[in-house]
Scaffold this active site. Structure first.
Site, mmCIF file in Angstrom:
data_model
loop_
_atom_site.group_PDB
_atom_site.id
_atom_site.type_symbol
_atom_site.label_atom_id
_atom_site.label_comp_id
_atom_site.label_asym_id
_atom_site.label_seq_id
_atom_site.Cartn_x
_atom_site.Cartn_y
_atom_site.Cartn_z
ATOM 1 N N SER A 19 6.293 -2.258 12.575
ATOM 2 C CA SER A 19 5.372 -3.391 12.575
ATOM 3 C C SER A 19 5.666 -4.240 13.803
ATOM 4 C CB SER A 19 5.562 -4.232 11.315
ATOM 5 O OG SER A 19 5.131 -5.565 11.512
ATOM 6 N N GLY A 20 4.620 -4.570 14.569
ATOM 7 C CA GLY A 20 4.843 -5.368 15.770
ATOM 8 C C GLY A 20 5.320 -6.768 15.452
ATOM 9 N N SER A 21 4.599 -7.470 14.552
ATOM 10 C CA SER A 21 4.986 -8.853 14.252
ATOM 11 C C SER A 21 6.368 -8.910 13.628
ATOM 12 C CB SER A 21 3.955 -9.492 13.320
ATOM 13 O OG SER A 21 3.969 -8.865 12.034
ATOM 14 N N ASP A 69 -3.588 -10.190 8.226
ATOM 15 C CA ASP A 69 -2.453 -10.387 9.117
ATOM 16 C C ASP A 69 -2.741 -11.643 9.920
ATOM 17 O OD1 ASP A 69 -0.532 -8.046 11.151
ATOM 18 O OD2 ASP A 69 -0.438 -10.242 11.035
ATOM 19 N N GLY A 97 0.606 -5.950 15.753
ATOM 20 C CA GLY A 97 1.079 -5.161 16.893
ATOM 21 C C GLY A 97 0.756 -3.684 16.750
ATOM 22 N N THR A 98 0.999 -3.118 15.560
ATOM 23 C CA THR A 98 0.688 -1.694 15.370
ATOM 24 C C THR A 98 -0.809 -1.460 15.441
ATOM 25 O OG1 THR A 98 0.854 -2.101 12.972
ATOM 26 C CG2 THR A 98 2.761 -1.098 14.067
#
Ligand SMILES: O=C([O-])C1=[NH+]CCC1
Length: 353
Positions: free
Chosen positions: A90-92, A262, A267-268
């Site tokens: 996960s980006g965040s 979100d 990010g993903t």
């Protein structure tokens, strides 16, 4: 008698809350990150609900288990906890984790840039944190390769009919479609409509699509949904609303057709979106991609190059954003607590009804 005590650093990345658990190493078994993710899915779902559901959590919350590294040269490993289940990346939540471990000193902070290598169940992620005055100013995540499974794939979606979607991988599998194709606009005040549409897209995806990651066959289902602003147009800001759907969705039970948006640009999801735009000739290698979330916060994406992943042509995506520590917490479970795995109530967990 306390049977569980989790030490956490609370954070957010561009608005998306991430609860970084820093004493979880003894809870997770497995020699590889794929084995650890599988162990979490098989044995720790009550722990996930304990952390993310009431009375300790809320619909918009994710969490991260910080684990010892597996690969030589890596600093740590992560498993991500979302309302819909355990996910590999996960980006965040990576930005929350890097911000948390550097500002707390768990990983030494070196000015002006600190590199943190993170092992995940879909590969090792390189991150670069710009730091000054003891604060992480921004984090760039060089994510795992992203790729397109299919463009303009027709899905039969309950109450919406046929919707052409992109099926992509950006660290998790996504279905992505223009919000306008479903008569929607990306507006935080229309979150209920967006989450319901996203949940129905996911229902259709689970029933009609077969996906499997070439390096980790356990990654074999669409996780989250992105509704976006459509084809890129000069002078028009790209933005999205990502629906993180709840757990098990059922076609015959509208109470499961819900989720949470979100609060970050995801990010993903942004990495998957860049793979689709590149495939469409709408994003070049090296071109900056400003992507706004439903609340207007920004990740800046960039493709560094191309590669292959199994049978897929893939791109090498990065996203850059900022994280902030919001607190420290210790969550405990008393063995007389009637809700050891938390609970949810429809007033805030099923807003789409
Ligand atoms: O940034 C990201 O990839 C995500 N944020 C919440 C779940 C996935």
């Amino acid at each position: 008698m306390r049977q569980l005590q989790l030490e956490c650093i609370e954070a957010h990345a561009e608005g998306e809350a991430g609860r970084v658990v820093i004493n979880a190493a003894g809870l997770v078994q497995g020699a590889t990150m794929a084995e650890r993710l599988a162990y979490c899915r098989d044995h720790l779902d009550d722990l996930r609900r304990f952390l993310l559901r009431e009375p300790r959590g809320f619909p918009g919350l994710c969490a991260v288990l910080v684990l010892p590294p597996v690969e030589p040269g890596s600093d740590l490993g992560i498993v991500v906890l979302e309302q819909g289940g355990f996910t590999p990346m996960s980006g965040s939540n990576t930005i929350c984790t890097v911000t948390a471990v550097l500002e707390s000193g768990i990983v030494p902070m070196l000015e002006p840039v600190t590199r943190v290598r993170i092992d995940t169940a879909v590969g090792t992620v390189e991150t670069e944190a710009v730091v000054s005055g003891g604060k992480v100013r921004s984090v760039t995540v060089a994510n795992v390769p992203a790729f397109v499974v299919g463009l303009d794939v027709p899905l039969e979606v309950p109450t919406f009919g046929t919707v052409a979607v992109d099926v992509v991988f950006g660290g998790g599998f996504f279905v992505q479609a223009p919000a306008a194709a479903m008569g929607l606009t990306i507006d935080p005040d229309r979150g209920r409509e967006l989450t319901r549409a996203g949940a129905l897209l996911k229902l259709a995806a689970l029933e009609q699509l077969d996906v499997r990651h070439p390096l980790n066959p356990d990654i074999d289902a669409v996780g989250n949904i992105m509704l976006h602003s459509g084809d890129r147009q000069p002078g028009v800001q790209d933005r999205n609303a990502v629906v993180l759907t709840q757990g098990r969705l059922r076609a015959d039970d509208p109470s499961t057709w819900t989720g949470a948006l979100d609060r970050s640009p995801c990010g993903t999801g942004t990495c998957g979106r860049m793979a689709a735009l590149h495939a469409r000739g709408q994003l070049e290698i090296g071109e900056k991609f400003s992507h706004l979330s439903v609340i207007g916060t920004e990740f800046v994406g960039e493709l560094l190059g191309t590669t292959t992943l199994g049978a897929y042509e893939a791109v090498l995506p990065t996203i850059t954003g900022s994280g902030w520590v919001t607190g420290r917490s210790t969550w405990v479970l008393d063995d007389t607590d009637p809700f050891p795995a938390g609970f949810s109530v429809g007033d805030i967990w099923a807003p789409g009804l």
